[in-house]
Design an enzyme around this catalytic site. Structure first.
Site, PDB file in Angstrom:
ATOM      1  CG  ASP A  39     -15.105  22.006  43.431  1.00  0.00           C
ATOM      2  OD1 ASP A  39     -15.213  23.054  42.794  1.00  0.00           O
ATOM      3  OD2 ASP A  39     -14.201  21.170  43.244  1.00  0.00           O
TER       4      ASP A  39
ATOM      5  CG  ASP B 255     -10.896  25.700  38.460  1.00  0.00           C
ATOM      6  OD1 ASP B 255     -11.493  26.450  39.253  1.00  0.00           O
ATOM      7  OD2 ASP B 255     -10.834  24.464  38.613  1.00  0.00           O
TER       8      ASP B 255
END
Ligand SMILES: *[C@@H]1O[C@H](CO)[C@@H](O)[C@H](O)[C@H]1NC(C)=O
Ligand SMILES: *[C@@H]1O[C@H](CO)[C@@H](O)[C@H](O)[C@H]1NC(C)=O
Length: 418
Positions: free
Chosen positions: A238, A183
């Site tokens: 996302d 991430d």
């Protein structure tokens, strides 16, 4: 868990795409002959491997499996992971190719141990990750884990790997990890093109092939440099479990279709099918677009409690086969007439995958013309409806038309028969 920021779209896409194309063709130094000869079926992709710094031979087709984030967020523990592995096997999903069991954020203690190693969170993963990997491997599955190219992960409940790349890669290898989602939160202000390759090199050095999933959210157009660094790269922020979020991820991901290839895939984020925020038809559109886009098929629901309807969608072998086709070319939205869209891409055996999507509020006819979808003029075509599981009796010339309901799709495999 990933993004906190909104991406501006003010960059000149055309110029960055061109820059990216030229950098894709610069030489990479890693010799992948050994990896290639182990996969004779894919010899024709050897040039693609040669350009790939990672060169781990993984991701020849898009990865399939499950990830904990979309349904569980931070509320995970080793029992959930083990039960999910069990359920992938007992439902038959494992046999269909869903092999990765991927732990997302929140699996580690906030503090490293006295040697600086990541430590599994004692309250939720008391047996440790090695034991979990052994368990998942004993089921014939693979275990994925999560870290971050920053000082902390997005949840801020555990450390990131920035500055600890080699040590963490070694730890993951010692546990038997097969997949790393990496991430982009809480970083040091340097570019992803600086931070991500450090982990790439650490993984190569650590010596176990680990699928490397760049979760950079599309900030610096990772499609342009990702193939040399990882096996997949997020092109979007996302996803959320609703129609608008899903189709916008599909659109952002489609822009980079030409840059996907075996070993390196565009990633519009994980699946929401089964999480309850969309209708059955909308989830069918979701699964169809991900499939034809050669996106990773990472289930994001609770595999232990799947509704029959969810299972029917994600276990559709014909749709999975489109995603896993060895040619590995991502489909494009070849035409959009307002809300009516035509997506198409080539498959092995001179076949074409065709997806007709109606994003509008009323049912409507959608016509796909051969010259838009890469079928030679004059071809007579047989059409297989992969959601109805029927080969249509009609032979099609010039075009194929279908009526498509609102927020629904029709998906076909077209095969020229003469
Ligand atoms: C882990 O938790 C258990 C009980 O919750 C405790 O007995 C044990 O000491 C803890 N282990 C470590 C390494 O903190
Ligand atoms: C589709 O093709 C048929 C011939 O098979 C032709 O008659 C028809 O006009 C075409 N439809 C459209 C909308 O182009």
């Amino acid at each position: 868990m990933e993004s906190r920021r909104r991406k501006g779209d003010g960059l000149s896409l055309a110029s960055t795409l061109l820059m990216g194309m030229s950098c894709l063709f610069s030489a990479a130094s890693v010799d992948t002959k050994a990896a290639l000869s182990a996969n004779p079926k894919y010899h024709h992709y050897r040039e693609e491997y040669r350009r790939n710094l990672l060169a781990n031979g993984l991701g020849l087709t898009p990865p399939m499996g499950w990830n904990s984030w979309n349904y569980f967020n931070c509320k995970i523990d080793e029992e959930i992971i083990k039960q999910t592995a069990d359920a992938l096997v007992s439902t038959g999903l494992a046999k269909l190719g869903y092999e990765y069991v991927n732990i997302d954020d929140c699996w580690a203690e906030i503090a490293r141990d006295y040697k600086g190693n990541l430590v599994a969170k004692n309250s939720t993963f008391p047996s440790g990750i090695k034991a979990l990997a052994d368990y998942v491997h004993s089921k014939g599955l693979k275990l994925g884990i999560y870290s971050d190219a920053g000082y902390f992960t997005c949840s801020k409940t555990m450390p990131g790997s920035l500055g600890h790349e080699e040590q963490d890669a070694k730890t993951f290898v010692s546990w038997g990890i097969d997949y790393l989602k990496y991430d982009n939160c809480n970083e040091d202000g340097t570019k992803p093109t600086v931070r991500y390759p450090v982990m790439t090199r650490a993984l190569i050095k650590a010596g176990r092939p680990i699928f490397f999933s760049l979760c950079e959210w599309g900030d610096l157009h990772p499609a342009l440099w990702g193939a040399k660094v990882g096996n997949s790269w997020r092109t979007t922020n996302d996803i959320a479990d609703n129609w608008n979020s899903m189709v916008s991820r599909a659109d952002q991901n489609e822009v980079y279709a030409e840059l996907a290839r075996p070993g390196g895939w565009n990633d519009p984020d994980m699946l929401e099918v089964g999480n309850g925020g969309m209708t059955r038809n909308e989830y069918i559109v979701h699964f169809s677009i991900w499939s034809i886009s050669k996106a990773p098929l990472l289930l994001g629901c609770d595999i232990r409690n799947m509704a029959k309807e969810t299972m029917e969608i994600v276990s559709n072998k014909e749709v999975i086969a489109i995603n896993q086709d060895p040619v590995g070319v991502q489909a494009k939205k070849v035409r959009a007439l307002g809300d009516l869209e035509i997506w198409a891409g080539p498959l092995s055996g001179y076949r074409v995958a065709l997806l007709l999507v109606n994003r509008g509020p009323w049912h409507n006819a959608i016509t796909a013309h051969w010259d838009d979808i890469g079928i030679p003029e004059g071809s007579i075509v047989e059409a297989r409806d992969v959601w109805e599981h029927k080969t249509l009796k009609t032979r099609f010339v010039q075009n194929l038309s279908a009526t498509v309901e609102s927020h629904s799709c029709k998906m076909y495999i077209l095969k020229p028969v003469s």
